[in-house]
Write a protein that holds these residues in place. Structure first.
Motif, PDB file in Angstrom:
ATOM      1  N   ARG A 119       0.827  -1.209   0.000  1.00  0.00           N
ATOM      2  CA  ARG A 119       0.000   0.000   0.000  1.00  0.00           C
ATOM      3  C   ARG A 119       0.863   1.262   0.000  1.00  0.00           C
ATOM      4  O   ARG A 119       0.579   2.218  -0.722  1.00  0.00           O
ATOM      5  N   SER A 120       1.908   1.258   0.809  1.00  0.00           N
ATOM      6  CA  SER A 120       2.793   2.429   0.881  1.00  0.00           C
ATOM      7  C   SER A 120       3.507   2.660  -0.450  1.00  0.00           C
ATOM      8  O   SER A 120       3.625   3.798  -0.910  1.00  0.00           O
ATOM      9  N   TRP A 144       5.963   9.994   4.340  1.00  0.00           N
ATOM     10  CA  TRP A 144       4.585  10.479   4.273  1.00  0.00           C
ATOM     11  C   TRP A 144       3.647   9.350   3.847  1.00  0.00           C
ATOM     12  O   TRP A 144       2.580   9.159   4.447  1.00  0.00           O
ATOM     13  N   ALA A 145       4.021   8.594   2.812  1.00  0.00           N
ATOM     14  CA  ALA A 145       3.165   7.525   2.298  1.00  0.00           C
ATOM     15  C   ALA A 145       2.891   6.485   3.378  1.00  0.00           C
ATOM     16  O   ALA A 145       1.748   6.047   3.551  1.00  0.00           O
ATOM     17  N   ARG A 146       3.906   6.088   4.114  1.00  0.00           N
ATOM     18  CA  ARG A 146       3.714   5.080   5.164  1.00  0.00           C
ATOM     19  C   ARG A 146       2.767   5.596   6.243  1.00  0.00           C
ATOM     20  O   ARG A 146       1.873   4.883   6.687  1.00  0.00           O
ATOM     21  N   HIS A 147       2.961   6.829   6.656  1.00  0.00           N
ATOM     22  CA  HIS A 147       2.096   7.431   7.679  1.00  0.00           C
ATOM     23  C   HIS A 147       0.661   7.550   7.163  1.00  0.00           C
ATOM     24  O   HIS A 147      -0.298   7.204   7.862  1.00  0.00           O
ATOM     25  N   VAL A 153      -0.853   5.871   4.801  1.00  0.00           N
ATOM     26  CA  VAL A 153      -1.467   4.546   4.639  1.00  0.00           C
ATOM     27  C   VAL A 153      -1.906   4.001   5.998  1.00  0.00           C
ATOM     28  O   VAL A 153      -3.012   3.453   6.119  1.00  0.00           O
ATOM     29  N   ARG A 154      -1.074   4.173   7.010  1.00  0.00           N
ATOM     30  CA  ARG A 154      -1.467   3.689   8.348  1.00  0.00           C
ATOM     31  C   ARG A 154      -2.765   4.349   8.804  1.00  0.00           C
ATOM     32  O   ARG A 154      -3.641   3.693   9.351  1.00  0.00           O
ATOM     33  N   LEU A 155      -2.872   5.641   8.578  1.00  0.00           N
ATOM     34  CA  LEU A 155      -4.087   6.355   8.982  1.00  0.00           C
ATOM     35  C   LEU A 155      -5.288   5.968   8.118  1.00  0.00           C
ATOM     36  O   LEU A 155      -6.389   5.739   8.638  1.00  0.00           O
ATOM     37  N   ALA A 156      -5.094   5.891   6.809  1.00  0.00           N
ATOM     38  CA  ALA A 156      -6.201   5.620   5.896  1.00  0.00           C
ATOM     39  C   ALA A 156      -6.749   4.199   6.024  1.00  0.00           C
ATOM     40  O   ALA A 156      -7.930   3.971   5.779  1.00  0.00           O
ATOM     41  N   PHE A 157      -5.899   3.261   6.389  1.00  0.00           N
ATOM     42  CA  PHE A 157      -6.325   1.859   6.474  1.00  0.00           C
ATOM     43  C   PHE A 157      -6.422   1.357   7.917  1.00  0.00           C
ATOM     44  O   PHE A 157      -6.488   0.157   8.141  1.00  0.00           O
ATOM     45  N   ALA A 158      -6.414   2.267   8.878  1.00  0.00           N
ATOM     46  CA  ALA A 158      -6.518   1.876  10.291  1.00  0.00           C
ATOM     47  C   ALA A 158      -7.874   1.209  10.556  1.00  0.00           C
ATOM     48  O   ALA A 158      -8.883   1.608  10.007  1.00  0.00           O
ATOM     49  N   GLY A 159      -7.835   0.231  11.397  1.00  0.00           N
ATOM     50  CA  GLY A 159      -9.090  -0.404  11.824  1.00  0.00           C
ATOM     51  C   GLY A 159      -9.528  -1.419  10.953  1.00  0.00           C
ATOM     52  O   GLY A 159     -10.103  -2.073  10.396  1.00  0.00           O
TER      53      GLY A 159
END
Length: 77
Positions: free
Chosen positions: A9-10, A66-69, A71-77
């Motif tokens: 994803r990142s 930025w991409a890793r951060h 992606v973590r936020l967008a796909f959390a949960g």
């Protein structure tokens, strides 16, 4: 079907046309990831990322962080 890993994803977000200056929403980030993987494939996203690190390492590092951060936020949960 295997779910995409955070790394894929990142790399896909990195390879996309989305810019952090756009302040993309989680929905836009998820859509950009899917579109990049559909267009380039997981390997193609990784290849594009590697090319950018080779040509522009000074910019690529910040974009990948930025991409890793994002992606973590967008796909959390």
């Amino acid at each position: 079907m295997n779910p995409m890993t955070e790394n894929v994803r990142s790399e896909a977000l990195f390879a996309s046309d989305v810019q952090r200056s756009e302040l993309p929403t989680p929905e836009l980030i998820r859509a950009a990831v899917v579109a990049a993987v559909d267009r380039l494939g997981a390997d193609g996203c990784a290849e594009r990322m590697a090319q950018e690190f080779g040509e522009h390492p000074d910019c690529a590092l910040g974009r990948m962080k930025w991409a890793r951060h994002a992606v973590r936020l967008a796909f959390a949960g």
